[in-house]
Design an enzyme around this catalytic site. Structure first.
Site, short mmCIF file in Angstrom:
data_model
loop_
_atom_site.label_atom_id
_atom_site.label_comp_id
_atom_site.label_asym_id
_atom_site.label_seq_id
_atom_site.Cartn_x
_atom_site.Cartn_y
_atom_site.Cartn_z
N THR A 96 1.07 -1.11 0.01
CA THR A 96 -0.19 -0.23 0.15
C THR A 96 1.36 1.38 -0.26
OG1 THR A 96 -1.71 1.56 1.35
CG2 THR A 96 -0.01 -0.26 2.37
N ASP A 97 0.31 2.10 -0.47
CA ASP A 97 1.04 3.63 -0.75
C ASP A 97 1.09 4.11 0.55
OD1 ASP A 97 -1.65 4.08 -0.19
OD2 ASP A 97 -1.59 5.90 -1.58
N GLU A 98 0.50 3.46 2.33
CA GLU A 98 0.68 4.02 3.58
C GLU A 98 1.46 3.39 4.04
OE1 GLU A 98 -3.00 3.18 5.86
OE2 GLU A 98 -4.18 2.82 4.29
N TYR A 121 -1.62 -0.91 11.06
CA TYR A 121 -1.55 -1.76 10.06
C TYR A 121 -0.55 -0.62 9.02
CZ TYR A 121 -3.16 -1.38 4.68
OH TYR A 121 -3.56 -2.17 3.28
N LYS A 133 2.68 -3.58 7.50
CA LYS A 133 2.69 -3.75 6.09
C LYS A 133 3.87 -2.98 5.61
CE LYS A 133 0.61 -4.34 3.43
NZ LYS A 133 -0.21 -6.04 2.29
#
Ligand code: NAD
Ligand code: DAU
Length: 333
Positions: A122-124, A149, A153
């Protein structure tokens, strides 16, 4: 030549979309490994050809099961994760087990078997960007995750990079922006608001509604992953995005308008702790190196089709709704 793919998390939102995409666009066969948590649904795989698809109910952190399934696969695409930020703020523990131990378990198996591995992320992992700023994330942006989260990741991505460098694992990584489309759990922003409106409930925006997300249709995410699996360079990271930046307020107003309601017909509720301000992806590397382009250029049309899907598939989402809203009510959201 056709391959046999092991797709983890293939009964979830994006994983099931990828399975639909692969079976429609290749001759590959697929085994899905999915724990069927609250977020997994077998019916998301209904209608696909039985002869080319096997569903195995199990945990990516189960080393014996993973060893057997990886041994039978030509390539692994790893989607399985605990995926929702708000849940990770309520109880981070399953995020550590699935996202970190699960990824470690798969990496050890692909290392033993020399199997091609693609890691979905994810870009997060990059944290957030200021509002109203031209800067976007690139493959060189430093990691700076905000939530439990996104921290798990980020940790899983770093495990993959270490296994590539130390053990020569044949892996690629992709980091994608916010997905929308059919079969997304009603805990997530867009389906929550659509199903609220179908239930006669006003949409709920966190904080002032000014946070920005970079929306991509899930099918565009799938076509990008397939392209990376086929042609990506081993050890490389590719960012996936479709230039879809919108504030949450803009998205809610569009949903309201498409569902025939007044654009101001929503409520502002308690903000998410640590809420990332803005995500934005620069996908130049994927587009220039691998020639990928998104097919869903028109967000409004994609959103209208998504609204229709939820209208027509109440049986798919109805069973998720009460427990999801009860959890939000406990945090004033
Ligand atoms: P989802 O929550 O809809 O689906 C996750 C799936 O994984 C479910 O089917 C669940 O049953 C399964 N699962 C969970 N724990 C498992 C375990 N221990 N073993 C086996 N299966 C397990 O998630 P999603 O939104 O489809 O996201 C899929 C992947 O894509 C995740 O890795 C997520 O980080 C990544 N991603 C999501 C987005 C997005 O916008 N949703 C964007 C970029 C990246
Ligand atoms: O950027 C990729 C990420 O996108 C993925 O890694 C995650 O798995 C996926 O869940 C998503 O994370 P977000 O936290 O951005 O998505 P979510 O749908 O939870 O929220 C989108 C935005 O909408 C966010 O700014 C919070 C806000 N929001 C969310 C809900 C559920 C609201 O304003 N109201 C809501 O009711």
């Amino acid at each position: 030549m056709s391959r046999h793919l092991l797709v983890t998390g293939g009964a979830g939102f994006i994983g099931s979309g990828f399975v639909h995409h692969v079976l429609a666009h290749t001759d590959d066969t697929v085994t899905v490994l999915d724990k069927l948590t609250y977020a997994g649904d077998k019916t998301s795989l209904e209608g696909l050809p039985d002869a080319r698809l096997t569903l195995v109910e199990g945990d990516v952190a189960d080393a014996a099961l993973v060893e057997e399934l990886v041994g039978a696969a030509d390539a692994v695409v790893h989607y399985a994760a605990e995926s929702h930020n708000d849940n990770s703020l309520r109880d981070p523990s399953p995020f550590l087990r699935t996202n970190l131990v699960g990824t470690f378990t798969l990496l050890e198996a692909v290392r033993r078997h020399g199997t091609r591995y693609h890691h979905i992320s994810t870009d997060e992992v990059y944290g957030d960007l200021p509002l109203e700023d031209p800067e976007r994330f690139t493959e060189d942006t430093p990691y700076n995750p905000s939530s439990p989260y996104s921290a798990t990741k980020a940790g899983s991505d770093l495990l993959v990079r270490a296994w590539v460098r130390s053990f020569g694992v044949q892996a690629t990584i992709s980091n994608c922006s916010n997905n929308y489309g059919p079969r997304q759990h009603v805990e997530k922003f867009i389906p929550r608001q659509i199903t609220n409106l179908l239930d006669g409930v006003r949409p709920r925006l966190y904080g002032a509604g000014t946070n920005v997300r970079d929306w991509i249709h899930e099918e565009d995410h799938s076509s990008a992953v397939l392209r990376i699996l086929d042609a990506g360079r081993i050890g490389e990271t590719y960012l996936i995005g479709a230039d879809g930046e919108k504030s949450n307020r803009e998205v809610v107003e569009l949903i309201l308008q498409l569902m025939g309601r007044d654009a101001g017909d929503y409520d502002l509720v308690a903000d998410r702790p640590g809420h990332d301000l803005r995500y934005a992806i620069d996908s130049t590397k994927l587009r220039t190196e691998l020639g990928w382009e998104p097919a869903y250029a028109d967000f409004e049309a994609g959103l209208a089709a998504t609204i229709d899907w939820y209208r027509e598939h109440e049986g798919w989402w109805r069973g998720q709704k009460d427990a999801t809203e009860a959890a939000y009510a406990r945090s004033g959201q």
